[in-house]
Design a protein around this motif. Structure first.
Motif, PDB file in Angstrom:
ATOM      1  N   TYR A  31     102.832  50.565  44.734  1.00  0.00           N
ATOM      2  CA  TYR A  31     103.508  49.408  44.167  1.00  0.00           C
ATOM      3  C   TYR A  31     104.985  49.423  44.613  1.00  0.00           C
ATOM      4  N   ARG A  34     112.997  46.508  55.013  1.00  0.00           N
ATOM      5  CA  ARG A  34     112.118  47.096  56.040  1.00  0.00           C
ATOM      6  C   ARG A  34     112.912  47.759  57.154  1.00  0.00           C
ATOM      7  N   SER A  61     108.501  37.255  60.222  1.00  0.00           N
ATOM      8  CA  SER A  61     109.314  37.692  59.085  1.00  0.00           C
ATOM      9  C   SER A  61     110.497  36.756  58.872  1.00  0.00           C
ATOM     10  N   ILE A  70     102.277  43.092  47.409  1.00  0.00           N
ATOM     11  CA  ILE A  70     102.751  42.184  48.470  1.00  0.00           C
ATOM     12  C   ILE A  70     101.685  42.072  49.556  1.00  0.00           C
ATOM     13  N   LEU A  71     101.113  43.227  49.893  1.00  0.00           N
ATOM     14  CA  LEU A  71     100.086  43.257  50.940  1.00  0.00           C
ATOM     15  C   LEU A  71      98.826  42.481  50.518  1.00  0.00           C
ATOM     16  N   PHE A 123     104.449  47.456  47.244  1.00  0.00           N
ATOM     17  CA  PHE A 123     103.979  47.073  48.580  1.00  0.00           C
ATOM     18  C   PHE A 123     102.504  46.656  48.569  1.00  0.00           C
ATOM     19  N   GLN A 124     101.736  47.346  47.689  1.00  0.00           N
ATOM     20  CA  GLN A 124     100.323  47.015  47.618  1.00  0.00           C
ATOM     21  C   GLN A 124     100.117  45.567  47.154  1.00  0.00           C
ATOM     22  N   ARG A 153     101.603  51.780  52.167  1.00  0.00           N
ATOM     23  CA  ARG A 153     101.164  50.447  51.765  1.00  0.00           C
ATOM     24  C   ARG A 153     100.271  50.464  50.523  1.00  0.00           C
ATOM     25  N   MET A 186     107.262  38.809  52.156  1.00  0.00           N
ATOM     26  CA  MET A 186     107.794  39.441  53.369  1.00  0.00           C
ATOM     27  C   MET A 186     107.336  38.768  54.648  1.00  0.00           C
ATOM     28  N   TRP A 230     113.604  41.400  51.383  1.00  0.00           N
ATOM     29  CA  TRP A 230     112.484  42.295  51.699  1.00  0.00           C
ATOM     30  C   TRP A 230     112.490  42.699  53.165  1.00  0.00           C
ATOM     31  N   GLU A 272      99.522  38.942  51.144  1.00  0.00           N
ATOM     32  CA  GLU A 272      99.504  38.666  52.593  1.00  0.00           C
ATOM     33  C   GLU A 272      98.066  38.577  53.085  1.00  0.00           C
ATOM     34  N   TYR A 286     101.537  55.315  57.214  1.00  0.00           N
ATOM     35  CA  TYR A 286     101.422  53.860  57.197  1.00  0.00           C
ATOM     36  C   TYR A 286     100.534  53.361  56.052  1.00  0.00           C
TER      37      TYR A 286
END
Ligand SMILES: C[S@@+](CC[C@H](N)C(=O)[O-])C[C@H]1O[C@@H](n2cnc3c(N)ncnc32)[C@H](O)[C@@H]1O
Length: 195
Positions: free
Chosen positions: A20, A150, A141, A25-26, A22-23, A17, A184, A146, A29, A13
């Motif tokens: 790249y 998932r 979501s 995007i996170l 995802f990092q 995350r 996302m 995106w 967020e 997990y």
């Protein structure tokens, strides 16, 4: 099956995350979350983080008098406990929460309701547990590319439009205080009516 899959995912997990894109995007967020959480005075308040996972949200709850993390996946809770050894954690379903009625000032549920098919029991529970005037930080979501990506990670994702969510929010006497969006995730700060 659902919980088994989460147990299998736990190991990868945080790693997943950290890559790249995802990092990036996170990070967006998390920055949106901070914007929402910072609008709530946490000093002296009690907070319950539903679907705590490995504890991502906990670092943004500084100043709260008490913080409880809840998740139904044991391996996620073990990871969260490693990072936050002094916090209490509960292994339970977010649709049946073993916490007293009107006992919490704030509930956070980040990255959770897209895994819940029927959100009515979720709202019943959060509404029961929150004190009047308490806040709920909720993410959901949207139906987009995106979110479809998932699905490759194995779990069904229940997408929702903001209009669908607004109907339930009104039904449970929540008021929308602020609304943020990232690729996302949509993030919303709600306040339970004071009566
Ligand atoms: C995408 S992770 C989000 C974790 C964390 N909130 C974060 O922002 O990184 C979703 C978490 O919700 C938990 N979860 C999913 N459905 C749940 C349910 N019905 N009750 C409790 N936990 C649940 C999973 O075990 C997982 O740890």
């Amino acid at each position: 099956m659902n919980k088994l899959l989460w147990n299998l995912k736990t190991r990868y997990y945080k790693l997943f995350r950290s890559f790249y894109p995802f990092q990036r995007i996170l990070n967006k967020e998390n920055s949106n979350l901070v914007t929402l959480i910072n609008q709530v005075e946490l000093k002296g308040k009690s907070v319950l983080d539903l679907g705590v996972g490995t504890g991502n949200v906990l670092e943004y709850l500084n100043g709260a008098k008490s913080i409880i993390g809840l998740d139904f996946t044991y391996s996620m809770l073990l990871e969260a406990r490693e990072s936050y050894p002094n916090l209490p954690f509960i292994q339970a379903d977010a649709l049946s929460i073993p916490v007293k009625t009107k006992s919490m000032d704030m509930i956070t549920a980040v990255g959770l309701i897209e895994y819940i098919k029927d959100i009515i029991p979720f709202f019943e529970e959060t509404c029961r547990i929150l004190k009047n005037g308490g806040c709920l930080v909720l993410t959901f979501s949207p139906a987009n590319f995106w979110t479809r990506m998932r699905l490759l990670l194995g779990h069904p994702i229940y997408v929702r439009t903001s209009d669908q969510l607004k109907g339930v929010i009104q039904q449970y006497n929540f008021q929308i205080i602020d609304y943020q969006q990232s690729m996302m995730q949509h993030q919303v700060l709600l306040q339970k009516s004071v009566e």
